[in-house]
Design an enzyme around this catalytic site. Structure first.
Site, PDB file in Angstrom:
ATOM      1  N   ASP A  72       0.865  -1.182   0.000  1.00 55.74           N
ATOM      2  CA  ASP A  72       0.000   0.000   0.000  1.00 55.74           C
ATOM      3  C   ASP A  72       0.898   1.228   0.000  1.00 55.74           C
ATOM      4  O   ASP A  72       2.137   1.109  -0.085  1.00 55.74           O
ATOM      5  CB  ASP A  72      -0.929  -0.015   1.215  1.00 55.74           C
ATOM      6  CG  ASP A  72      -2.243   0.717   0.956  1.00 55.74           C
ATOM      7  OD1 ASP A  72      -2.252   1.625   0.104  1.00 55.74           O
ATOM      8  OD2 ASP A  72      -3.247   0.393   1.613  1.00 55.74           O
ATOM      9  N   TRP A  73       0.309   2.401   0.174  1.00 57.90           N
ATOM     10  CA  TRP A  73       1.093   3.624  -0.006  1.00 57.90           C
ATOM     11  C   TRP A  73       2.222   3.800   1.016  1.00 57.90           C
ATOM     12  O   TRP A  73       3.306   4.279   0.635  1.00 57.90           O
ATOM     13  CB  TRP A  73       0.184   4.853  -0.044  1.00 57.90           C
ATOM     14  CG  TRP A  73      -0.348   5.323   1.274  1.00 57.90           C
ATOM     15  CD1 TRP A  73      -1.528   4.987   1.849  1.00 57.90           C
ATOM     16  CD2 TRP A  73       0.300   6.219   2.172  1.00 57.90           C
ATOM     17  NE1 TRP A  73      -1.666   5.613   3.057  1.00 57.90           N
ATOM     18  CE2 TRP A  73      -0.563   6.388   3.284  1.00 57.90           C
ATOM     19  CE3 TRP A  73       1.513   6.905   2.158  1.00 57.90           C
ATOM     20  CZ2 TRP A  73      -0.241   7.199   4.356  1.00 57.90           C
ATOM     21  CZ3 TRP A  73       1.836   7.719   3.238  1.00 57.90           C
ATOM     22  CH2 TRP A  73       0.966   7.857   4.319  1.00 57.90           C
ATOM     23  N   HIS A  89      -8.861  10.305  -6.054  1.00 59.59           N
ATOM     24  CA  HIS A  89      -8.020   9.564  -5.106  1.00 59.59           C
ATOM     25  C   HIS A  89      -8.786   8.363  -4.561  1.00 59.59           C
ATOM     26  O   HIS A  89      -9.929   8.494  -4.115  1.00 59.59           O
ATOM     27  CB  HIS A  89      -7.565  10.447  -3.952  1.00 59.59           C
ATOM     28  CG  HIS A  89      -6.465   9.822  -3.173  1.00 59.59           C
ATOM     29  ND1 HIS A  89      -5.160   9.813  -3.626  1.00 59.59           N
ATOM     30  CD2 HIS A  89      -6.465   9.141  -2.007  1.00 59.59           C
ATOM     31  CE1 HIS A  89      -4.410   9.163  -2.760  1.00 59.59           C
ATOM     32  NE2 HIS A  89      -5.178   8.732  -1.768  1.00 59.59           N
ATOM     33  N   VAL A 120      -8.460   4.641  -2.157  1.00 60.22           N
ATOM     34  CA  VAL A 120      -7.701   3.864  -1.184  1.00 60.22           C
ATOM     35  C   VAL A 120      -8.187   2.414  -1.123  1.00 60.22           C
ATOM     36  O   VAL A 120      -7.595   1.590  -0.435  1.00 60.22           O
ATOM     37  CB  VAL A 120      -7.767   4.504   0.212  1.00 60.22           C
ATOM     38  CG1 VAL A 120      -7.251   5.927   0.180  1.00 60.22           C
ATOM     39  CG2 VAL A 120      -9.195   4.478   0.757  1.00 60.22           C
ATOM     40  N   ALA A 152     -11.051  -0.593  -3.485  1.00 59.31           N
ATOM     41  CA  ALA A 152     -11.718  -0.856  -4.758  1.00 59.31           C
ATOM     42  C   ALA A 152     -13.053  -0.127  -4.851  1.00 59.31           C
ATOM     43  O   ALA A 152     -13.679  -0.103  -5.906  1.00 59.31           O
ATOM     44  CB  ALA A 152     -11.940  -2.353  -4.935  1.00 59.31           C
ATOM     45  N   PHE A 164     -14.004   8.340  -2.137  1.00 61.52           N
ATOM     46  CA  PHE A 164     -14.104   9.787  -2.026  1.00 61.52           C
ATOM     47  C   PHE A 164     -14.563  10.350  -3.368  1.00 61.52           C
ATOM     48  O   PHE A 164     -13.748  10.819  -4.156  1.00 61.52           O
ATOM     49  CB  PHE A 164     -12.755  10.386  -1.626  1.00 61.52           C
ATOM     50  CG  PHE A 164     -12.171   9.750  -0.385  1.00 61.52           C
ATOM     51  CD1 PHE A 164     -12.659  10.081   0.872  1.00 61.52           C
ATOM     52  CD2 PHE A 164     -11.154   8.807  -0.480  1.00 61.52           C
ATOM     53  CE1 PHE A 164     -12.135   9.491   2.004  1.00 61.52           C
ATOM     54  CE2 PHE A 164     -10.619   8.218   0.653  1.00 61.52           C
ATOM     55  CZ  PHE A 164     -11.118   8.552   1.900  1.00 61.52           C
ATOM     56  N   ASP A 175      -1.965  13.755  -2.473  1.00 61.60           N
ATOM     57  CA  ASP A 175      -1.270  12.455  -2.424  1.00 61.60           C
ATOM     58  C   ASP A 175      -1.125  11.836  -3.811  1.00 61.60           C
ATOM     59  O   ASP A 175      -0.133  11.151  -4.104  1.00 61.60           O
ATOM     60  CB  ASP A 175      -2.060  11.470  -1.541  1.00 61.60           C
ATOM     61  CG  ASP A 175      -2.456  12.027  -0.191  1.00 61.60           C
ATOM     62  OD1 ASP A 175      -3.000  13.151  -0.156  1.00 61.60           O
ATOM     63  OD2 ASP A 175      -2.258  11.337   0.815  1.00 61.60           O
ATOM     64  N   ARG A 211       2.070  17.720   4.642  1.00 60.91           N
ATOM     65  CA  ARG A 211       2.463  16.625   3.763  1.00 60.91           C
ATOM     66  C   ARG A 211       1.940  16.836   2.346  1.00 60.91           C
ATOM     67  O   ARG A 211       2.577  16.429   1.376  1.00 60.91           O
ATOM     68  CB  ARG A 211       1.982  15.277   4.315  1.00 60.91           C
ATOM     69  CG  ARG A 211       2.678  14.090   3.646  1.00 60.91           C
ATOM     70  CD  ARG A 211       2.673  12.864   4.538  1.00 60.91           C
ATOM     71  NE  ARG A 211       1.335  12.358   4.786  1.00 60.91           N
ATOM     72  CZ  ARG A 211       1.045  11.499   5.776  1.00 60.91           C
ATOM     73  NH1 ARG A 211       1.987  11.100   6.597  1.00 60.91           N
ATOM     74  NH2 ARG A 211      -0.185  11.041   5.932  1.00 60.91           N
ATOM     75  N   ASN A 214       1.814  19.648   0.826  1.00 68.69           N
ATOM     76  CA  ASN A 214       2.794  20.537   0.212  1.00 68.69           C
ATOM     77  C   ASN A 214       4.088  19.797  -0.110  1.00 68.69           C
ATOM     78  O   ASN A 214       4.765  20.114  -1.081  1.00 68.69           O
ATOM     79  CB  ASN A 214       3.049  21.741   1.118  1.00 68.69           C
ATOM     80  CG  ASN A 214       1.900  22.720   1.086  1.00 68.69           C
ATOM     81  OD1 ASN A 214       1.824  23.573   0.220  1.00 68.69           O
ATOM     82  ND2 ASN A 214       0.957  22.589   2.021  1.00 68.69           N
TER      83      ASN A 214
END
Length: 213
Positions: free
Chosen positions: A29-30, A119, A121, A123, A127, A134, A197, A199
């Protein structure tokens, strides 16, 4: 001004950071993608083959444990270390994986408005019609790097397209700082916070990205 530093101390610090990173319990994951991008960069900047071996061993383990059934913007962050592994080893499985991630972003990922990546996170439609800073690191920067490697002008163009719209949606014209997210449906920046974060995602990917174009 000439930068003054102790090379041995810096090298030792990098070594400790890599070892600490590889002790972390991370999944595909990220957080894993960002952390292993750092290890990949440590290898590329120092040429220390130990870092590459650690990274390859861990990625092979994660592949064996099972990959996500469908990619998300966040899981595409792991594409960064796959790029380094493929370029360093020439092993086709890494290229296949990173190209599948790129294909997801280009043709299957949720988008809104003028082709802006939403964006994600999971399936699900987490959002709806939201742009997050990000995405610049997880997706746009990854698409740019992959497009340059593959000499794919359309992919490079899509990456730059994401930067354009994320700047338009997220940058505060008065301060130049970036909001964390933008809700296209409500036409607002939600909390309205100039998140540190966010930025960092913007500043880093834009500065490093220029070297890839």
């Amino acid at each position: 001004m000439k930068l003054q530093y102790n090379r041995e101390q810096v090298t030792e610090a990098i070594d400790r950071i890599v070892d600490k990173t590889m002790q972390m319990d991370l999944v595909w994951d990220w957080p894993c993608g960002v952390a292993y991008y750092g290890v990949a960069q440590a290898y590329e900047k120092t040429g220390n083959e130990r870092y590459l071996a650690l990274l390859q061993e861990r990625v092979e383990l994660l592949i064996a444990l099972g990959l996500p059934q469908e990619w998300t913007v966040n899981t595409c962050a792991m594409g960064h270390c796959l790029l380094t592994l493929y370029q360093a080893t020439g092993q086709g499985q890494y290229r296949e994986l990173l190209l599948d991630k790129a294909s997801y972003l280009r043709s299957r990922a949720l988008r809104f408005g003028d082709g802006v990546l939403q964006h994600t996170v999971s399936a699900g439609n987490d959002f709806p019609e939201q742009a997050w800073a990000d995405t610049l690191f997880m997706a746009a920067f990854f698409l740019l790097r992959t497009g340059v490697m593959e000499k794919d002008e359309e992919m490079i163009g899509d990456a730059l397209h994401q930067w354009y719209w994320h700047i338009r949606y997220l940058q505060d014209e008065e301060t130049g700082l970036y909001f964390h997210g933008y809700d296209h449906i409500a036409d607002n920046h939600m909390s309205g916070i100039h998140w540190g974060r966010a930025n960092a995602w913007a500043a880093y990917t834009m500065e490093i990205g220029r070297a890839h174009v």
